[in-house]
Design a protein around this motif. Structure first.
Motif, PDB file in Angstrom:
ATOM      1  N   LEU A 190      32.038  39.690  21.958  1.00 40.47           N
ATOM      2  CA  LEU A 190      32.446  40.528  23.086  1.00 40.47           C
ATOM      3  C   LEU A 190      32.116  39.833  24.405  1.00 40.47           C
ATOM      4  CD1 LEU A 190      31.382  44.167  22.138  1.00 40.47           C
ATOM      5  CD2 LEU A 190      33.611  43.486  22.975  1.00 40.47           C
ATOM      6  N   ALA A 191      33.130  39.575  25.200  1.00 37.84           N
ATOM      7  CA  ALA A 191      32.933  39.135  26.576  1.00 37.84           C
ATOM      8  C   ALA A 191      32.933  40.370  27.471  1.00 37.84           C
ATOM      9  CB  ALA A 191      34.035  38.170  27.004  1.00 37.84           C
ATOM     10  N   VAL A 192      31.947  40.487  28.338  1.00 35.93           N
ATOM     11  CA  VAL A 192      31.814  41.658  29.212  1.00 35.93           C
ATOM     12  C   VAL A 192      31.768  41.171  30.659  1.00 35.93           C
ATOM     13  CG1 VAL A 192      30.443  43.686  29.773  1.00 35.93           C
ATOM     14  CG2 VAL A 192      30.573  42.892  27.397  1.00 35.93           C
ATOM     15  N   VAL A 193      32.646  41.718  31.511  1.00 42.97           N
ATOM     16  CA  VAL A 193      32.823  41.202  32.870  1.00 42.97           C
ATOM     17  C   VAL A 193      32.625  42.306  33.903  1.00 42.97           C
ATOM     18  CG1 VAL A 193      34.345  39.918  34.412  1.00 42.97           C
ATOM     19  CG2 VAL A 193      34.503  39.560  31.930  1.00 42.97           C
ATOM     20  N   ASN A 194      31.743  42.061  34.861  1.00 45.34           N
ATOM     21  CA  ASN A 194      31.564  42.920  36.030  1.00 45.34           C
ATOM     22  C   ASN A 194      32.479  42.463  37.169  1.00 45.34           C
ATOM     23  OD1 ASN A 194      29.605  44.707  35.139  1.00 45.34           O
ATOM     24  ND2 ASN A 194      27.975  43.933  36.453  1.00 45.34           N
ATOM     25  N   ILE A 195      32.732  43.358  38.113  1.00 47.69           N
ATOM     26  CA  ILE A 195      33.455  43.065  39.357  1.00 47.69           C
ATOM     27  C   ILE A 195      34.808  42.408  39.069  1.00 47.69           C
ATOM     28  CG2 ILE A 195      33.220  42.250  41.739  1.00 47.69           C
ATOM     29  CD1 ILE A 195      30.274  42.022  41.321  1.00 47.69           C
ATOM     30  N   ALA A 196      35.585  43.070  38.218  1.00 41.80           N
ATOM     31  CA  ALA A 196      36.937  42.635  37.897  1.00 41.80           C
ATOM     32  C   ALA A 196      37.920  43.688  38.392  1.00 41.80           C
ATOM     33  CB  ALA A 196      37.094  42.443  36.389  1.00 41.80           C
ATOM     34  N   ASN A 197      38.927  43.270  39.127  1.00 40.19           N
ATOM     35  CA  ASN A 197      39.962  44.174  39.648  1.00 40.19           C
ATOM     36  C   ASN A 197      39.373  45.311  40.480  1.00 40.19           C
ATOM     37  OD1 ASN A 197      41.829  42.579  38.408  1.00 40.19           O
ATOM     38  ND2 ASN A 197      42.403  44.042  36.826  1.00 40.19           N
ATOM     39  N   GLY A 198      38.509  44.931  41.417  1.00 42.53           N
ATOM     40  CA  GLY A 198      37.980  45.945  42.323  1.00 42.53           C
ATOM     41  C   GLY A 198      36.471  45.928  42.405  1.00 42.53           C
ATOM     42  N   TYR A 199      35.944  46.888  43.178  1.00 47.19           N
ATOM     43  CA  TYR A 199      34.498  47.058  43.285  1.00 47.19           C
ATOM     44  C   TYR A 199      34.217  48.384  43.991  1.00 47.19           C
ATOM     45  CZ  TYR A 199      29.606  46.501  44.484  1.00 47.19           C
ATOM     46  OH  TYR A 199      28.254  46.701  44.594  1.00 47.19           O
ATOM     47  N   ILE A 200      33.252  49.126  43.462  1.00 50.57           N
ATOM     48  CA  ILE A 200      32.771  50.336  44.140  1.00 50.57           C
ATOM     49  C   ILE A 200      31.261  50.285  44.310  1.00 50.57           C
ATOM     50  CG2 ILE A 200      32.525  52.847  44.005  1.00 50.57           C
ATOM     51  CD1 ILE A 200      35.312  52.001  44.750  1.00 50.57           C
ATOM     52  N   GLY A 201      30.508  50.167  43.191  1.00 50.82           N
ATOM     53  CA  GLY A 201      29.059  50.164  43.320  1.00 50.82           C
ATOM     54  C   GLY A 201      28.354  49.947  42.002  1.00 50.82           C
ATOM     55  N   TYR A 202      27.060  50.191  42.021  1.00 49.66           N
ATOM     56  CA  TYR A 202      26.223  50.007  40.833  1.00 49.66           C
ATOM     57  C   TYR A 202      26.427  51.126  39.823  1.00 49.66           C
ATOM     58  CZ  TYR A 202      23.503  46.205  42.875  1.00 49.66           C
ATOM     59  OH  TYR A 202      23.122  45.001  43.406  1.00 49.66           O
TER      60      TYR A 202
END
Length: 457
Positions: A405-417
């Motif tokens: 499993l590859a897991v990616v943050n901050i893809a196609n946008g951003y709001i917060g934690y």
């Protein structure tokens, strides 16, 4: 364990892949104040160039492709900027929303990419730079579409101790900095793309660690540790290196908030050598270790032999929307007034970020968060726009222990934690910054696992 289960592979995908890269380093006169404690608004020099890379993935040369775009950029303060950029790319390239992932490395030493900062020193250069990003992305996608070749993409897990826990409880006061007590997820996932003749085309690195080496006293535009990592991997493999930021909400290097680019480079080499070590242990694409029997000796020896296996060639893309609860955020007018009246530069910066977030979310009780899942042969890639804590990737991988499993943050946008519910009782940055209410991360985890069960290889 049953005999029919005694096989070991580096799972992946047999398909057609296109690759392209571009320099996206802005001019030094662009607004670049990413830290509340910073004394300057622009950088004075360039440490390493910023890069945008594109990987096209399809089952055949002419089939509909998925496009993975990576960029050495920080985060989207203004959701409308990201939406306009991605929509322009989708429209120009005639793509559907599930076909494109625009993934930011999350460097904190890059330019500000928020159009509403137009009135800041150097802010007049932001909108033209955003347009440049659109043009570069469209060009890369078109290049990838034209240069696709038959290749194999295989993956394996490794480890790297660059990442440390950064939620420091100092006698009840929660700070953001190296916590030597609590463990960090140091999982490294490496993908290797090779042509059918064995020529290496690209190395994909999925690792969770904030690029916050260079901070408020830094004077150099930089991709942070990602730049040196990419250079080292390319030097040793001859292949391009694409970075995918993992679930790094509470993860960062032990030594950070410095002005010395050499420290960022040292961090990059640490990760780069871990990547190379992981590559060294990979089985060749299309080969497996197969248990072939026992041999009596001083002990009964289990014999494993390399054998060919047929790699899967299926690709699937899924786009979901998950309703996440919001905290009471207040009215836009109230935050605007507080920001106008505020004389403290650090607090004013925090209010500005909150104001941009509030403008993008409105005053509802929930927000619709999007989730992308790509099935790439025997591997699953999960991407979403927020800064999830590492337990997101840990729980997903625990739920599917036999699947890469590859897991990616901050893809196609951003709001917060998206911190875990257990932290909401604490007064800490991630909880104060996020617009999401307690339990939002747990809802996302449950929704992601349910979705993965329907698409699992």
């Amino acid at each position: 364990m049953k005999k029919q289960e005694l096989v070991d592979t580096c799972p992946g995908l047999q398909g057609f892949f296109g690759l392209a890269e571009a320099d996206i380093t802005p001019t030094l006169d662009i607004y670049a104040r990413n830290w509340g404690a910073a004394k300057q608004d622009r950088y004075q020099e360039i440490h390493r160039p910023l890069c945008m890379q594109c990987l096209a993935i399809s089952t055949t040369k002419d089939a509909k492709a998925l496009f993975l775009l990576t960029a050495d950029l920080g985060w989207w303060k203004n959701a409308a900027d990201e939406q306009q950029i991605r929509q322009a790319i989708l429209s120009a390239c005639q793509l559907t929303e599930d076909q494109l992932l625009l993934c930011l490395s999350h460097t904190h030493a890059g330019p500000v990419i928020c159009s509403t900062d137009y009135d800041k020193p150097g802010g007049e250069h932001i909108v033209p730079y955003l347009q440049l990003l659109v043009e570069k992305a469209i060009t890369l996608i078109r290049q990838c579409t034209e240069n696709k070749v038959s290749a194999k993409l295989t993956w394996t897990y490794g480890t790297c101790d660059l990442a440390a826990n950064r939620d420091l409880d100092l006698e009840g006061e929660m700070l953001v900095g190296f916590n030597p007590v609590d463990a960090a997820d140091q999982t490294l996932l490496v993908g290797l793309l090779e042509k059918d003749n064995g020529e290496k085309l690209a190395v994909l690195v999925n690792y969770a660690c904030h690029p916050t080496t260079l901070a408020h006293e830094n004077i150099a535009l930089s991709p942070d540790y990602v730049g040196a990592m990419r250079e080292l991997v390319r030097a040793h493999t001859g292949a391009a290196c694409l970075f995918l930021q993992g679930a790094s909400g509470e993860l960062a290097p032990r030594e950070q908030y410095v002005a010395d680019p050499a420290i960022a480079d040292a961090h990059g080499r640490k990760l780069g050598y871990a990547v190379l070590s992981t590559l060294t242990g990979m089985l060749p694409a299309g080969e497996a270790l197969l248990y072939t029997g026992k041999i009596p000796s001083g002990a009964d020896l289990a014999v494993w032999t390399r054998a060919e296996y047929e790699m899967p060639d299926t690709i699937q893309a899924m786009l979901l929307t998950v309703d996440l609860p919001l905290k009471p955020l207040g009215a836009v007018e109230e935050i605007e007034q507080a920001w106008t009246n505020c004389q403290d530069r650090v607090l004013k910066d925090r209010l500005w970020r909150k104001l941009n977030t509030l403008r993008s979310l409105g005053n509802g009780n929930t927000a619709k968060a999007k989730l992308w899942i790509w099935k790439l042969g025997a591997v699953l890639l999960v991407a979403q726009p927020n800064e999830t804590y590492a337990c997101y990737q840990q729980q997903l991988r625990a739920a599917f222990p036999d699947t890469i499993l590859a897991v990616v943050n901050i893809a196609n946008g951003y709001i917060g934690y998206l911190p875990p519910a257990s932290l909401y009782a604490k007064t800490m940055y991630a909880v104060e910054q996020t617009p999401y209410a307690k339990g939002a991360l747990e809802i996302l985890i449950e929704s992601t696992i349910s979705a993965l069960q329907t698409i699992k290889p």
